[in-house]
Design a protein around this motif. Sequence first.
Motif, PDB file in Angstrom:
ATOM      1  N   HIS A   5      63.691  58.237  72.883  1.00  0.00           N
ATOM      2  CA  HIS A   5      64.266  58.683  71.617  1.00  0.00           C
ATOM      3  C   HIS A   5      65.602  57.953  71.420  1.00  0.00           C
ATOM      4  CE1 HIS A   5      61.284  61.874  71.644  1.00  0.00           C
ATOM      5  NE2 HIS A   5      61.630  62.110  72.901  1.00  0.00           N
ATOM      6  N   PHE A   6      65.733  57.276  70.295  1.00  0.00           N
ATOM      7  CA  PHE A   6      66.940  56.514  69.987  1.00  0.00           C
ATOM      8  C   PHE A   6      67.769  57.296  68.973  1.00  0.00           C
ATOM      9  CE2 PHE A   6      63.997  53.551  71.695  1.00  0.00           C
ATOM     10  CZ  PHE A   6      64.739  52.559  72.286  1.00  0.00           C
ATOM     11  N   GLN A   7      69.046  57.460  69.289  1.00  0.00           N
ATOM     12  CA  GLN A   7      69.974  58.153  68.394  1.00  0.00           C
ATOM     13  C   GLN A   7      71.215  57.293  68.189  1.00  0.00           C
ATOM     14  OE1 GLN A   7      70.876  61.796  70.506  1.00  0.00           O
ATOM     15  NE2 GLN A   7      69.401  62.927  69.253  1.00  0.00           N
ATOM     16  N   MET A   8      71.821  57.463  67.033  1.00  0.00           N
ATOM     17  CA  MET A   8      73.114  56.851  66.746  1.00  0.00           C
ATOM     18  C   MET A   8      74.144  57.961  66.754  1.00  0.00           C
ATOM     19  SD  MET A   8      74.490  54.015  66.044  1.00  0.00           S
ATOM     20  CE  MET A   8      76.201  53.693  65.773  1.00  0.00           C
ATOM     21  N   ILE A   9      75.234  57.750  67.462  1.00  0.00           N
ATOM     22  CA  ILE A   9      76.352  58.688  67.455  1.00  0.00           C
ATOM     23  C   ILE A   9      77.490  57.986  66.730  1.00  0.00           C
ATOM     24  CG2 ILE A   9      77.950  60.057  68.846  1.00  0.00           C
ATOM     25  CD1 ILE A   9      75.837  59.940  71.099  1.00  0.00           C
ATOM     26  N   ASP A  10      77.856  58.516  65.561  1.00  0.00           N
ATOM     27  CA  ASP A  10      78.886  57.842  64.773  1.00  0.00           C
ATOM     28  C   ASP A  10      80.269  58.190  65.327  1.00  0.00           C
ATOM     29  OD1 ASP A  10      79.833  60.243  63.551  1.00  0.00           O
ATOM     30  OD2 ASP A  10      78.445  60.003  61.879  1.00  0.00           O
ATOM     31  N   ARG A  15      75.421  63.058  65.397  1.00  0.00           N
ATOM     32  CA  ARG A  15      74.238  62.392  65.940  1.00  0.00           C
ATOM     33  C   ARG A  15      73.180  62.229  64.859  1.00  0.00           C
ATOM     34  NH1 ARG A  15      75.088  66.466  70.363  1.00  0.00           N
ATOM     35  NH2 ARG A  15      76.437  65.347  71.793  1.00  0.00           N
ATOM     36  N   HIS A  16      72.580  61.058  64.852  1.00  0.00           N
ATOM     37  CA  HIS A  16      71.535  60.748  63.878  1.00  0.00           C
ATOM     38  C   HIS A  16      70.325  60.212  64.626  1.00  0.00           C
ATOM     39  CE1 HIS A  16      74.718  61.027  60.870  1.00  0.00           C
ATOM     40  NE2 HIS A  16      75.441  60.296  61.697  1.00  0.00           N
ATOM     41  N   ASP A  17      69.178  60.878  64.488  1.00  0.00           N
ATOM     42  CA  ASP A  17      67.947  60.392  65.100  1.00  0.00           C
ATOM     43  C   ASP A  17      67.497  59.136  64.365  1.00  0.00           C
ATOM     44  OD1 ASP A  17      67.804  62.463  66.953  1.00  0.00           O
ATOM     45  OD2 ASP A  17      66.695  63.760  65.565  1.00  0.00           O
ATOM     46  N   LEU A  18      67.201  58.090  65.103  1.00  0.00           N
ATOM     47  CA  LEU A  18      66.757  56.837  64.504  1.00  0.00           C
ATOM     48  C   LEU A  18      65.251  56.668  64.605  1.00  0.00           C
ATOM     49  CD1 LEU A  18      69.532  54.464  65.862  1.00  0.00           C
ATOM     50  CD2 LEU A  18      69.375  55.508  63.592  1.00  0.00           C
ATOM     51  N   ARG A  19      64.735  56.777  65.817  1.00  0.00           N
ATOM     52  CA  ARG A  19      63.296  56.604  66.031  1.00  0.00           C
ATOM     53  C   ARG A  19      62.920  57.020  67.431  1.00  0.00           C
ATOM     54  NH1 ARG A  19      64.479  50.260  65.593  1.00  0.00           N
ATOM     55  NH2 ARG A  19      65.570  51.131  63.859  1.00  0.00           N
ATOM     56  N   SER A  20      61.655  57.267  67.616  1.00  0.00           N
ATOM     57  CA  SER A  20      61.080  57.539  68.929  1.00  0.00           C
ATOM     58  C   SER A  20      59.944  56.553  69.129  1.00  0.00           C
ATOM     59  CB  SER A  20      60.557  58.977  69.014  1.00  0.00           C
ATOM     60  OG  SER A  20      61.616  59.892  68.904  1.00  0.00           O
ATOM     61  N   LEU A  21      59.958  55.910  70.301  1.00  0.00           N
ATOM     62  CA  LEU A  21      58.961  54.872  70.584  1.00  0.00           C
ATOM     63  C   LEU A  21      58.443  55.006  72.006  1.00  0.00           C
ATOM     64  CD1 LEU A  21      60.957  51.786  69.260  1.00  0.00           C
ATOM     65  CD2 LEU A  21      59.064  52.919  68.110  1.00  0.00           C
ATOM     66  N   ALA A  38      72.116  45.726  65.572  1.00  0.00           N
ATOM     67  CA  ALA A  38      72.313  44.759  64.489  1.00  0.00           C
ATOM     68  C   ALA A  38      72.504  45.447  63.140  1.00  0.00           C
ATOM     69  CB  ALA A  38      71.131  43.797  64.433  1.00  0.00           C
ATOM     70  N   ASP A  39      71.970  46.657  62.987  1.00  0.00           N
ATOM     71  CA  ASP A  39      72.011  47.368  61.707  1.00  0.00           C
ATOM     72  C   ASP A  39      73.059  48.472  61.631  1.00  0.00           C
ATOM     73  OD1 ASP A  39      69.832  45.821  60.908  1.00  0.00           O
ATOM     74  OD2 ASP A  39      68.384  47.312  61.595  1.00  0.00           O
ATOM     75  N   GLN A  40      73.842  48.647  62.694  1.00  0.00           N
ATOM     76  CA  GLN A  40      74.775  49.776  62.754  1.00  0.00           C
ATOM     77  C   GLN A  40      76.224  49.310  62.638  1.00  0.00           C
ATOM     78  OE1 GLN A  40      73.693  52.880  62.665  1.00  0.00           O
ATOM     79  NE2 GLN A  40      71.579  52.166  62.780  1.00  0.00           N
ATOM     80  N   PRO A  41      77.082  50.164  62.098  1.00  0.00           N
ATOM     81  CA  PRO A  41      78.495  49.799  61.979  1.00  0.00           C
ATOM     82  C   PRO A  41      79.198  49.844  63.344  1.00  0.00           C
ATOM     83  CG  PRO A  41      78.151  52.044  61.210  1.00  0.00           C
ATOM     84  CD  PRO A  41      76.791  51.470  61.510  1.00  0.00           C
ATOM     85  N   GLN A  42      80.259  49.073  63.454  1.00  0.00           N
ATOM     86  CA  GLN A  42      81.079  49.083  64.665  1.00  0.00           C
ATOM     87  C   GLN A  42      81.648  50.485  64.885  1.00  0.00           C
ATOM     88  OE1 GLN A  42      81.439  46.566  66.687  1.00  0.00           O
ATOM     89  NE2 GLN A  42      80.972  44.765  65.485  1.00  0.00           N
ATOM     90  N   GLY A  43      81.918  50.814  66.115  1.00  0.00           N
ATOM     91  CA  GLY A  43      82.566  52.084  66.423  1.00  0.00           C
ATOM     92  C   GLY A  43      81.619  53.194  66.822  1.00  0.00           C
ATOM     93  N   GLY A  44      80.335  52.982  66.626  1.00  0.00           N
ATOM     94  CA  GLY A  44      79.354  53.998  67.002  1.00  0.00           C
ATOM     95  C   GLY A  44      78.781  53.734  68.386  1.00  0.00           C
ATOM     96  N   GLN A  45      77.955  54.647  68.834  1.00  0.00           N
ATOM     97  CA  GLN A  45      77.266  54.514  70.103  1.00  0.00           C
ATOM     98  C   GLN A  45      75.773  54.717  69.894  1.00  0.00           C
ATOM     99  OE1 GLN A  45      79.252  57.591  72.395  1.00  0.00           O
ATOM    100  NE2 GLN A  45      80.324  56.011  73.556  1.00  0.00           N
TER     101      GLN A  45
END
Length: 73
Positions: A5-10, A15-21, A38-45
């Motif tokens: 499970h891939f998440q973005m933490i701003d 937390r934002h769920d991106l995708r599960s693969l 490549a698609d996310q802003p700097q400063g996140g995890q």
Amino acid sequence: MTLYHFQMIDPTGARHDLRSLRLADIGAVWREIQSVAADQPQGGQIRVMNDAGGIVVLVGVSTARSLQARHAA
């Protein structure tokens, strides 16, 4: 194959769920991280968890991009 499970933490901690693969190995996880970064802003995890909820990778967007650039060189 393991379900990841891939998440973005701003920067605010949201937390934002991106995708599960389902992926074959950790190399495939890192390739997906590079795609996500490549698609996310700097400063996140980017956080990757396995199906049991354990954190497999926690990496900053800037670090993921830097690793990608070094790997490409």
